[in-house]
Write an enzyme that holds these catalytic residues in place. Structure first.
Site, PDB file in Angstrom:
ATOM      1  N   ASP A 140      -1.988  -0.212  -9.009  1.00 54.91           N
ATOM      2  CA  ASP A 140      -2.094  -1.677  -8.148  1.00 54.91           C
ATOM      3  C   ASP A 140      -2.094  -3.297  -9.552  1.00 54.91           C
ATOM      4  O   ASP A 140      -2.620  -2.716 -10.878  1.00 54.91           O
ATOM      5  CB  ASP A 140      -3.155  -1.982  -7.807  1.00 54.91           C
ATOM      6  CG  ASP A 140      -3.119  -3.212  -6.674  1.00 54.91           C
ATOM      7  OD1 ASP A 140      -2.210  -3.650  -5.897  1.00 54.91           O
ATOM      8  OD2 ASP A 140      -3.614  -4.295  -7.146  1.00 54.91           O
TER       9      ASP A 140
ATOM     10  N   GLU B 257       2.714  -0.402 -10.713  1.00 54.23           N
ATOM     11  CA  GLU B 257       3.175  -1.821 -10.455  1.00 54.23           C
ATOM     12  C   GLU B 257       2.739  -2.301 -12.019  1.00 54.23           C
ATOM     13  O   GLU B 257       1.840  -3.038 -12.443  1.00 54.23           O
ATOM     14  CB  GLU B 257       2.443  -2.339  -8.843  1.00 54.23           C
ATOM     15  CG  GLU B 257       2.937  -3.474  -8.544  1.00 54.23           C
ATOM     16  CD  GLU B 257       1.925  -4.023  -8.102  1.00 54.23           C
ATOM     17  OE1 GLU B 257       2.658  -4.897  -6.759  1.00 54.23           O
ATOM     18  OE2 GLU B 257       0.795  -4.594  -7.778  1.00 54.23           O
TER      19      GLU B 257
ATOM     20  N   HIS C  50       5.263  -3.472   0.595  1.00 52.17           N
ATOM     21  CA  HIS C  50       4.389  -4.414   1.705  1.00 52.17           C
ATOM     22  C   HIS C  50       4.408  -5.538   0.712  1.00 52.17           C
ATOM     23  O   HIS C  50       4.159  -7.028   1.069  1.00 52.17           O
ATOM     24  CB  HIS C  50       3.412  -4.066   1.809  1.00 52.17           C
ATOM     25  CG  HIS C  50       2.759  -3.424   0.260  1.00 52.17           C
ATOM     26  ND1 HIS C  50       3.004  -2.707  -0.688  1.00 52.17           N
ATOM     27  CD2 HIS C  50       1.681  -3.955  -0.294  1.00 52.17           C
ATOM     28  CE1 HIS C  50       2.059  -2.905  -2.175  1.00 52.17           C
ATOM     29  NE2 HIS C  50       1.212  -3.880  -0.958  1.00 52.17           N
ATOM     30  N   ASP C  51       5.221  -6.088  -0.252  1.00 49.43           N
ATOM     31  CA  ASP C  51       5.056  -7.853  -0.903  1.00 49.43           C
ATOM     32  C   ASP C  51       6.504  -8.633  -1.253  1.00 49.43           C
ATOM     33  O   ASP C  51       5.685  -9.299  -1.810  1.00 49.43           O
ATOM     34  CB  ASP C  51       4.484  -7.420  -2.034  1.00 49.43           C
ATOM     35  CG  ASP C  51       3.331  -7.209  -2.673  1.00 49.43           C
ATOM     36  OD1 ASP C  51       1.967  -7.252  -1.401  1.00 49.43           O
ATOM     37  OD2 ASP C  51       2.776  -6.660  -3.132  1.00 49.43           O
TER      38      ASP C  51
ATOM     39  N   ASP D 184      -2.741   4.709  -3.340  1.00 44.39           N
ATOM     40  CA  ASP D 184      -3.258   3.566  -4.400  1.00 44.39           C
ATOM     41  C   ASP D 184      -4.297   3.804  -5.035  1.00 44.39           C
ATOM     42  O   ASP D 184      -5.113   4.197  -4.278  1.00 44.39           O
ATOM     43  CB  ASP D 184      -2.616   2.663  -3.209  1.00 44.39           C
ATOM     44  CG  ASP D 184      -1.816   1.112  -4.054  1.00 44.39           C
ATOM     45  OD1 ASP D 184      -1.908   0.672  -4.619  1.00 44.39           O
ATOM     46  OD2 ASP D 184      -1.064   0.988  -3.164  1.00 44.39           O
TER      47      ASP D 184
HETATM   48  C1  GLC Z   1      -0.191  -5.466  -5.379  1.00 40.80           C
HETATM   49  C2  GLC Z   1       0.030  -5.593  -4.052  1.00 40.80           C
HETATM   50  C3  GLC Z   1      -0.233  -6.376  -3.022  1.00 40.80           C
HETATM   51  C4  GLC Z   1      -2.301  -7.115  -3.514  1.00 40.80           C
HETATM   52  C5  GLC Z   1      -2.380  -7.868  -5.370  1.00 40.80           C
HETATM   53  C6  GLC Z   1      -3.167  -7.957  -5.567  1.00 40.80           C
HETATM   54  O1  GLC Z   1       0.168  -6.729  -5.991  1.00 40.80           O
HETATM   55  O2  GLC Z   1       0.909  -4.616  -4.249  1.00 40.80           O
HETATM   56  O3  GLC Z   1       0.160  -5.846  -1.908  1.00 40.80           O
HETATM   57  O4  GLC Z   1      -2.179  -7.706  -2.776  1.00 40.80           O
HETATM   58  O5  GLC Z   1      -1.562  -6.250  -5.584  1.00 40.80           O
HETATM   59  O6  GLC Z   1      -4.392  -6.683  -5.290  1.00 40.80           O
END
Ligand code: GLC
Length: 542
Positions: free
Chosen positions: A209, A272, A333-334, A107
Site C-alpha cells: 500500500d 502501489e 477499489h479506489d 495486501d
Molecule cells: C491505498 C489504498 C486505499 C487506502 C489508502 C490508505 O491508496 O488503496 O484504499 O484508503 O491506501 O491506506
C-alpha cells in the site's frame, strides 16, 4: 482453440505470464449472512476464478481493524478480523488456492497503522516511551499550530494534535491512520517480520500500500503549491507532494522489502505507486532489486482516447529500465470502474488491450462481467475519504460482486454493506456464464488464448501505432506474430496492413469473424477489436 505452438518458457517467473485478479474481500462473497464478504466466501468462489482463468488473487486487507478505512487501518498485522474469519480461514484459503494452482497475494499496509494498534496506543502514551519514535511526532510551530503544510490525502492537515503530550502526529490519510516512522530501525525490523509471518504461511507475494509515501522529508519542509491546481477538478491537489512523499530514501526501504521477499522462493512484490512514469520506474530499484511490479495506473488516470493510449504504451516502454517487467491495471477499489469510465461499448476493447499488452495485467473483481459504478447518494456514503473532500467517494466501485439474479445477487443472504447494483439481474456471472457471446465468456476466452501464447504473454512489441481511431500493435516472440487492432471509436474503421502482411483472425470481439482472413487491411466495426495471427517475418530471407 489454439494449437499453442510456442509454449511459455518455464524460466520466466510465474508473475510475468500470469494474470492477477483483485478481490475486495468485503464485497466478493459473504458466507455468514452478515452482509459483508469474508474469507470463507472467497474460498467458495475459488473454482469460479479457476474457470475464469486467472493465475493469482490479490486480497485487499482482511486483518483486524477498527474499519475506519475499511481495513486499511490495521490494528494487528498478524491476524484476521473476525468480520472476515479467522487466521485458520486465511491459511485454508492459501492452501485451497494453491491446490487449484492459484497464487495468493496479500495486501501489506506499511505506511500507517490504526490508531488502535497497540504500538500507537503505546506511542501516544508519553513523549519518552519506547514506542514514541515508532510514529512521526513533531512539536507545534512557534504559534502552536501544525508543524508544516502537509495535507492528508483525504483532505485537511496531515497533522493531529495529541493534547495529552502536546505534540502532533502525522497521518497521510485519516487521523485514525497514524504514519509509522520508517526511519526507525525497530520499525523496519518489526515490519520485515510481518512480511515473514505471511511468507511463512505460504503467500506468494504482497501488494504494498502507498509504497511511495513511506519516507518523508527529515527536515519537514513545506510542500510547494501545485501550479496546476484546479479546485473544481476532482483529483486535483493543492500542493505538490515534494517533501511528504517519494523521497530518495524510500528506495532503501523498497530494497529491504525485496530482500526479505527474496529470502523465499518465487515470491512477488507489487507496489502501489501513483507517480509519473519517470518516477514510477525508479521503484523497480537499482539493478532491479526493488519492486517486481510498481503498479502502472496510467490507463486509469488518462483519457480513454486512441492517441493517448498509444502514447502511454510508447512512453512507458521507453521509460522502463532494461529488464524491468511492465504491468497494466484497468481498475481497483479506489477508482471509478472500467465500464463506467470507458462505457459499456468499449469494455471488450479494453479487456483485449489489458490482456494483450506486454506486461502483467491486473483485473479488478467484477470487471469481467462489466460491473459499473453504483451511484450512492452523499448522505448514504460510507467511504470516509469523502468526509473532507466532497468529490471523493469510493463506494460506487466497491459494491457487492454480482453472482446471479435476485435482490442480493448471490452475494449474501443478509443486508449487503453496500447496495447491490440495479442492473445485477442482467449483469451477473450466472447469466453470462450461459451466454457464449457475453463479456464473461470473452474474458474467459482471452484468458485461455491468447494468454497462453508466449508471443502475447511474454513477447516483445514489433511496432505500436494508431491510425484512423484504431490502436494497433504487433507482438512477437520470434516464433509467432500477432497483430492486435482495437477500434476505440463508435464508427467503422480500417487499418492498412504493412506491405505483404495478411493473416488470420484468431480472436475477435465479434465472434463470427474468427477464422477469417485479412489481407491488405483490417476492417473493424465500431468498438471492435481483433487479434490477427501474422506470418513470421523471415529475417534471413532475401
Ligand atoms: C491505498 C489504498 C486505499 C487506502 C489508502 C490508505 O491508496 O488503496 O484504499 O484508503 O491506501 O491506506
Amino acid at each position: 482453440m489454439s494449437d499453442v505452438s510456442s509454449a511459455i518458457p518455464t524460466r520466466a517467473p510465474w508473475w510475468q505470464s500470469g494474470v492477477v485478479y483483485q478481490i475486495y474481500p468485503r464485497s466478493f462473497q459473504d458466507s455468514t449472512g452478515d452482509g459483508t464478504g469474508d474469507l470463507p466466501g472467497v474460498i467458495q468462489r475459488l473454482d469460479y476464478l479457476v474457470s475464469l482463468g486467472v493465475d493469482a488473487i490479490w486480497l485487499s486487507p482482511f486483518y483486524p481493524s477498527p474499519m475506519a478505512d475499511f481495513g486499511y487501518d490495521i490494528s494487528d498485522y498478524r491476524d484476521v478480523d473476525p468480520l472476515f474469519g479467522t487466521l485458520e480461514d486465511a491459511e485454508r484459503l492459501i492452501r485451497e488456492a494453491h491446490d487449484r494452482g492459484l497464487k495468493v497475494i496479500v495486501d501489506y499496509v506499511p505506511n500507517h497503522t490504526s490508531d488502535q494498534h497497540p504500538w500507537f496506543v503505546e506511542s501516544r502514551r508519553s513523549r519518552d516511551g519506547p514506542k514514541r519514535d515508532w510514529y512521526i511526532w513533531h512539536d507545534p510551530n512557534e504559534d502552536g499550530g501544525v508543524p508544516n503544510n502537509w495535507r492528508s490525502v483525504f483532505g485537511g492537515s496531515a497533522w493531529t494534535l495529541d493534547e495529552a503530550t502536546g505534540q502532533f502526529y502525522l497521518h497521510s490519510f485519516l487521523e485514525e491512520q497514524p504514519d509509522l516512522n520508517w526511519r526507525n530501525p525497530d520499525v523496519q525490523r518489526e515490519m520485515m517480520d510481518v512480511l515473514r509471518f505471511w511468507l511463512d504461511r505460504g503467500v506468494d507475494g504482497f501488494r504494498v500500500d502507498v509504497l511511495w509515501l513511506l519516507i518523508k522529508d527529515d527536515q519537514f519542509r513545506d510542500d510547494p503549491p501545485n501550479p496546476d491546481y484546479d479546485p473544481d477538478k476532482p483529483g486535483s491537489w493543492e500542493l505538490k507532494q515534494v517533501y511528504s512523499g517519494n523521497r530518495p530514501e524510500v528506495h532503501n526501504i523498497v530494497r529491504m522489502m525485496r530482500d526479505t521477499v527474496d529470502e523465499y522462493d518465487r515470491r512477488l512484490l507489487i507496489g502501489e505507486v501513483y507517480l509519473e512514469f519517470s518516477e514510477l520506474v525508479r521503484y523497480y530499484g537499482e539493478d532491479l532489486q526493488g519492486a517486481h511490479l510498481p503498479f502502472n495506473f496510467s490507463l486509469i488516470l488518462n483519457p480513454w482516447e486512441v492517441d493517448v493510449v498509444a502514447d502511454l504504451i510508447t512512453r512507458y516502454e521507453a521509460e522502463l529500465p532494461d529488464g524491468a517487467w511492465p504491468n497494466w491495471v484497468l481498475g481497483n477499489h479506489d477508482q471509478s470502474r472500467l465500464a463506467t469510465r470507458v462505457g459499456a461499448d468499449q469494455t471488450r476493447v479494453a479487456a483485449m488491450l489489458l490482456l494483450t499488452l506486454r506486461g502483467t495485467p491486473t483485473i479488478y473483481y467484477g470487471e469481467e462481467i462489466g460491473m459499473s459504478d453504483v451511484s450512492i447518494p452523499k448522505e448514504e456514503q460510507v467511504d470516509p475519504a469523502g468526509k473532507v473532500i466532497p468529490w471523493m467517494n469510493r463506494d460506487p466501485e466497491r459494491t457487492p460482486m454480482q453472482w446471479e439474479a435476485g435482490p442480493r445477487a448471490g452475494f449474501t443472504t443478509g443486508e449487503p454493506w453496500l447496495p447491490i447494483a440495479d442492473d445485477a439481474d442482467e449483469v451477473n456471472v450466472a447469466v453470462q456464464r450461459e451466454d457464449r457471446e457475453s463479456l464473461l465468456s470473452f474474458y474467459r476466452w482471452l484468458l485461455q488464448f491468447p494468454r497462453s501464447e508466449a508471443a502475447i504473454s511474454l513477447g516483445d512489441y514489433e511496432r505500436v501505432w494508431h491510425e484512423g481511431g484504431v490502436l494497433a500493435y504487433v507482438r512477437t516472440d520470434g516464433k509467432r506474430r500477432f497483430l492486435i487492432a482495437l477500434n476505440f471509436g463508435g464508427e467503422d474503421a480500417s487499418l492498412p496492413l504493412d506491405g505483404a502482411d495478411s493473416g488470420t483472425v484468431v480472436v475477435s470481439t465479434g465472434i463470427s469473424r474468427v477464422g477469417s482472413q485479412v489481407t491488405g487491411s483490417v476492417d473493424l466495426a465500431a468498438h471492435e477489436g481483433v487479434i490477427v495471427a501474422l506470418p513470421l517475418v523471415d529475417n534471413d530471407a532475401s
